[in-house]
Scaffold this motif. Structure first.
Motif, short mmCIF file in Angstrom:
data_model
loop_
_atom_site.label_atom_id
_atom_site.label_comp_id
_atom_site.label_asym_id
_atom_site.label_seq_id
_atom_site.Cartn_x
_atom_site.Cartn_y
_atom_site.Cartn_z
N CYS A 153 31.10 40.43 29.11
CA CYS A 153 32.42 39.89 28.77
C CYS A 153 32.15 38.34 28.72
CB CYS A 153 33.30 40.07 29.79
SG CYS A 153 35.04 39.13 29.80
N PRO A 154 32.28 37.75 27.54
CA PRO A 154 31.99 36.45 27.16
C PRO A 154 32.72 35.45 28.04
CG PRO A 154 32.76 37.28 25.06
CD PRO A 154 32.79 38.38 26.09
N VAL A 155 34.11 35.69 28.22
CA VAL A 155 34.98 34.87 28.89
C VAL A 155 34.64 34.99 30.38
CG1 VAL A 155 37.39 34.47 29.58
CG2 VAL A 155 36.85 34.99 27.26
N ARG B 39 35.37 37.76 43.82
CA ARG B 39 33.96 38.55 43.54
C ARG B 39 33.46 38.59 42.16
NH1 ARG B 39 32.67 40.59 48.59
NH2 ARG B 39 30.41 40.92 47.66
N CYS B 40 34.10 37.82 41.48
CA CYS B 40 33.76 38.24 39.97
C CYS B 40 32.31 38.48 39.51
CB CYS B 40 34.26 36.96 38.86
SG CYS B 40 36.12 37.68 38.27
N GLY B 41 31.38 37.20 40.18
CA GLY B 41 30.06 37.27 40.24
C GLY B 41 29.46 38.51 40.45
N GLY C 64 40.15 34.91 39.01
CA GLY C 64 39.06 34.96 38.54
C GLY C 64 38.92 35.51 37.10
N PRO C 65 37.93 35.18 36.15
CA PRO C 65 38.27 35.39 34.59
C PRO C 65 38.07 36.92 34.21
CG PRO C 65 35.91 34.54 35.18
CD PRO C 65 36.82 34.10 36.39
N CYS C 66 37.44 37.57 35.50
CA CYS C 66 37.37 39.12 35.08
C CYS C 66 38.62 39.71 35.16
CB CYS C 66 36.24 39.73 36.02
SG CYS C 66 34.70 39.10 36.13
N MET C 67 39.73 39.23 35.47
CA MET C 67 41.18 39.65 35.63
C MET C 67 41.88 39.18 34.29
SD MET C 67 43.11 41.65 37.06
CE MET C 67 42.90 42.14 38.64
N VAL C 68 41.30 38.07 34.12
CA VAL C 68 41.93 37.20 32.76
C VAL C 68 41.74 38.11 31.24
CG1 VAL C 68 42.15 35.27 31.41
CG2 VAL C 68 42.14 35.07 34.02
N SER C 69 40.30 38.06 31.11
CA SER C 69 39.93 38.63 29.65
C SER C 69 40.26 40.17 29.55
CB SER C 69 38.42 38.36 29.48
OG SER C 69 38.13 39.07 28.23
N SER C 70 40.79 40.40 28.13
CA SER C 70 41.05 41.78 27.90
C SER C 70 39.72 42.78 28.11
CB SER C 70 41.51 42.02 26.47
OG SER C 70 40.53 41.27 25.48
#
Length: 386
Positions: free
Chosen positions: A91-93, A341-343, A369-375
């Motif tokens: 996921c690039p984001v 814990r996205c990493g 964190g961004p893992c919850m943001v991106s589609s």
């Protein structure tokens, strides 16, 4: 070694090179695409997976779009006992580090700058702020859908400095390269790019032993650009099988079945199940555009750290279009969000649901964190489908 396992094959779709050819065969393509949702084909592939699966195996779906497809179609629950599907850094984001986000926020605070970015990026938290928060504070942030939209914004606003946020893998990098070339041809002095592009093979060598992986479901979108060759080292150097596949249910199941066949036969090869979209040599025109405008460099990935050769930076010949070189903003000290814990999710070490913040503190409405943001984010997919 020639494949001998009884894996049902979804047929190859036609590849078209002219608009006329596409229009002439559009109806046929739609009919062909239905095969990749066909329940009978899916059942046959599931049976093959069940028959060929080892007692235990961990497969990583590298691409975020695969993670969403697997979650949406319930594929994780169809796997044999002992077979684990782990999400990866595709996921690039999500893999864009706080350091990169902080640099973009610093650029947004330059008085004459307008940030042009994809929508997901506005909500990704940096160390102390986000682009959405900066917009609320009066900074100029515009959502665009392509680099060409950013070029048009520069043309229409000659009194503003338009900075396009270039985030993505090899799929989007050629488009940004072409936008930079077009900006130079047009003589646009108010268009620059913040480049945070990354290349996928560079990250794979880092993750294959952390945790130990048995095989990789390789990304379809990226592979339409780079082909299969950049993944060969996985099989030849590390003995890790990999299959490039598409995103429909039958695509994903076919890719997994082909992996199971390799594991069953003791082979380690890089195969293409997504022949309708991926050629072994990739897309030479897109690769040439990347090479003309960008050069490889070290890049910092969220969760993976700094990986040599895994990023792209704008070449010296196009330095006038490098936003950081032009504006040189002050960037705050990087801070990581406690508890996120996205990493670990991006490394496949843990499932999103194992994060202590998941659903309790971190939600799509209030992402930590961004893992919850991106589609395409693993956490967003788990939140929606599990």
């Amino acid at each position: 070694m020639k494949q001998s396992c009884p894996v049902p094959r979804a047929f190859r779709l036609s590849v078209f090179y002219t608009l006329e050819g596409v229009v002439a065969r559009m109806d046929a393509m739609q009919q062909e695409l239905k095969a990749f949702k066909d329940p009978a084909l899916a059942r046959g592939l599931i049976e093959s997976i069940q028959a060929l699966a080892p007692e235990s195996a961990t497969l990583m779906e590298v691409c975020g779009t695969h993670t969403v497809a697997i979650a949406r179609n319930g594929i994780r629950g169809l796997m044999p006992e002992g077979v684990r599907l782990a999400s990866g850094p595709g996921c690039p984001v999500c893999v864009t580090s706080n350091h990169d986000i902080d640099k973009v926020i610093a650029l947004a605070r330059v008085p004459e700058v307008t940030i042009a970015t994809f929508g997901d990026m506005t909500r990704v938290p940096g160390s102390t702020s986000s682009l959405l928060a900066e917009q609320a504070a009066g900074r100029a942030v515009e959502i665009v859908y392509s680099p060409l939209d950013a070029l048009r914004l520069a043309q229409e606003n000659p009194d503003r400095q338009i900075v396009f946020v270039g985030v993505g893998f090899e799929t989007t990098t050629p488009l940004v390269a072409m936008a930079i070339k077009r900006a130079r041809a047009m003589g646009l002095a108010n268009f620059t790019v913040y480049g945070a592009h990354k290349n996928m093979p560079g990250a794979l060598e880092v993750i294959i032993n952390d945790p130990a992986l048995d095989a990789l479901i390789l990304p379809g979108h990226v592979s339409t650009i780079i082909g299969a060759e950049p993944y060969r080292f996985l099989a030849e150097k590390y003995g890790i099988p990999g299959v490039i596949t598409g995103f429909e249910p039958v695509d994903v199941l076919q890719g997994i079945a082909m992996i199971m066949c390799q594991l069953h036969e003791g082979r380690a090869e890089i195969e293409i199940a997504y022949a309708r979209g991926v050629m072994p040599e990739g897309n030479p025109v897109a690769l040439a555009a990347i090479d003309e405008v960008f050069e490889t460099c070290s890049a910092t990935w969220r969760g993976l750290g700094e990986i040599p050769g895994s990023g792209y930076r704008i070449r010296e010949e196009f330095a006038d279009f490098d936003a950081m070189r032009r504006f040189q903003p002050d960037v705050e000290e990087v801070r990581e969000h406690k508890g996120c814990r996205c990493g670990d999710v991006l490394r496949g070490i843990m499932a999103p649901s194992e994060c202590p913040l998941f659903r309790k503190v971190c939600t799509p409405e209030n992402p930590v964190g961004p893992c919850m943001v991106s589609s395409e984010g693993s956490c967003a997919a788990y939140y929606r489908y599990y």
